[in-house]
Design a protein around this motif. Structure first.
Motif, PDB file in Angstrom:
ATOM      1  N   ASN A   1       0.838  -1.196   0.000  1.00 11.76           N
ATOM      2  CA  ASN A   1       0.000   0.000   0.000  1.00 11.76           C
ATOM      3  C   ASN A   1       0.875   1.249   0.000  1.00 11.76           C
ATOM      4  OD1 ASN A   1      -2.302  -1.664   0.208  1.00 11.76           O
ATOM      5  ND2 ASN A   1      -2.228  -1.600   2.442  1.00 11.76           N
ATOM      6  N   SER A   2       0.275   2.367  -0.323  1.00 10.35           N
ATOM      7  CA  SER A   2       0.982   3.651  -0.328  1.00 10.35           C
ATOM      8  C   SER A   2       2.299   3.551  -1.093  1.00 10.35           C
ATOM      9  CB  SER A   2       1.247   4.113   1.119  1.00 10.35           C
ATOM     10  OG  SER A   2       0.056   4.236   1.838  1.00 10.35           O
ATOM     11  N   LEU A   3       2.221   2.984  -2.266  1.00  8.09           N
ATOM     12  CA  LEU A   3       3.435   2.751  -3.054  1.00  8.09           C
ATOM     13  C   LEU A   3       4.080   4.054  -3.487  1.00  8.09           C
ATOM     14  CD1 LEU A   3       2.165  -0.323  -5.040  1.00  8.09           C
ATOM     15  CD2 LEU A   3       4.303  -0.242  -3.753  1.00  8.09           C
ATOM     16  N   LYS A   4       5.397   4.023  -3.522  1.00  3.00           N
ATOM     17  CA  LYS A   4       6.204   5.182  -3.894  1.00  3.00           C
ATOM     18  C   LYS A   4       7.045   4.844  -5.125  1.00  3.00           C
ATOM     19  CE  LYS A   4       6.807   6.259   1.030  1.00  3.00           C
ATOM     20  NZ  LYS A   4       7.817   6.486   2.105  1.00  3.00           N
ATOM     21  N   PRO A   5       7.476   5.839  -5.860  1.00  2.00           N
ATOM     22  CA  PRO A   5       8.337   5.551  -7.029  1.00  2.00           C
ATOM     23  C   PRO A   5       9.580   4.757  -6.663  1.00  2.00           C
ATOM     24  CG  PRO A   5       7.509   7.786  -7.155  1.00  2.00           C
ATOM     25  CD  PRO A   5       7.076   7.257  -5.814  1.00  2.00           C
ATOM     26  N   GLU A   6      10.091   4.971  -5.467  1.00  2.00           N
ATOM     27  CA  GLU A   6      11.293   4.237  -5.051  1.00  2.00           C
ATOM     28  C   GLU A   6      11.027   2.768  -4.753  1.00  2.00           C
ATOM     29  OE1 GLU A   6      10.149   7.143  -3.798  1.00  2.00           O
ATOM     30  OE2 GLU A   6      10.473   7.255  -1.614  1.00  2.00           O
ATOM     31  N   ASP A   7       9.773   2.355  -4.769  1.00  2.00           N
ATOM     32  CA  ASP A   7       9.445   0.932  -4.633  1.00  2.00           C
ATOM     33  C   ASP A   7       9.561   0.202  -5.970  1.00  2.00           C
ATOM     34  OD1 ASP A   7       6.823   1.920  -2.402  1.00  2.00           O
ATOM     35  OD2 ASP A   7       8.745   1.022  -1.847  1.00  2.00           O
ATOM     36  N   THR A   8       9.793   0.931  -7.037  1.00  3.22           N
ATOM     37  CA  THR A   8       9.930   0.327  -8.352  1.00  3.22           C
ATOM     38  C   THR A   8      11.119  -0.628  -8.376  1.00  3.22           C
ATOM     39  OG1 THR A   8       8.923   2.204  -9.499  1.00  3.22           O
ATOM     40  CG2 THR A   8      10.384   0.782 -10.797  1.00  3.22           C
ATOM     41  N   ALA A   9      10.859  -1.870  -8.763  1.00  5.52           N
ATOM     42  CA  ALA A   9      11.896  -2.902  -8.769  1.00  5.52           C
ATOM     43  C   ALA A   9      11.293  -4.197  -9.304  1.00  5.52           C
ATOM     44  CB  ALA A   9      12.428  -3.130  -7.349  1.00  5.52           C
TER      45      ALA A   9
END
Length: 120
Positions: A82-90
């Motif tokens: 939840n509350s995903l951020k661009p830095e979670d991209t992987a």
């Protein structure tokens, strides 16, 4: 033995995704299961893991946003993000520490990876 991960995709910042990973094949037992991720140019890092008796560990970067769970009857581990951020991209990889035969040592097995992209 195979680990099949699914549930990745493209989501906007603040959105949610749910990953799942099922272990298939004849096995004796599964110890810890977990999720790792690897962003471009970075090392693979632990996101969260869960033991067979339910003890959970999260990386500091996802605490309060991600929830790991498992269904022992289905040999499946989940990651609610939840509350995903661009830095979670992987690319997210599932992992299972398991025994195929009761007399053998346990070994770590990996899924094929699923892409998570957080972008507007």
């Amino acid at each position: 033995v195979q680990l099949q991960a699914c549930g990745g995709g493209l989501v906007q910042p603040g959105g949610s995704l749910r990953l799942s990973c099922a272990v298939s094949g004849r096995i004796f037992s599964i110890n810890a299961m977990g999720w790792y991720r690897q962003a471009p140019g970075k090392q693979r890092e632990l996101v969260a893991d869960i033991t067979s008796d339910g003890r959970i560990n999260y990386s500091d970067s996802v605490k309060g946003r991600f929830t790991i769970s498992r269904d022992n009857a289905k040999n499946t581990v989940y990651l609610q993000m939840n509350s995903l951020k661009p830095e979670d991209t992987a690319v997210y990889y599932c992992n299972a520490d398991l025994k195929i035969k009761f007399w053998q040592n346990s070994y770590a097995y990996w899924g094929q990876g699923t892409q998570v992209t957080v972008s507007s």
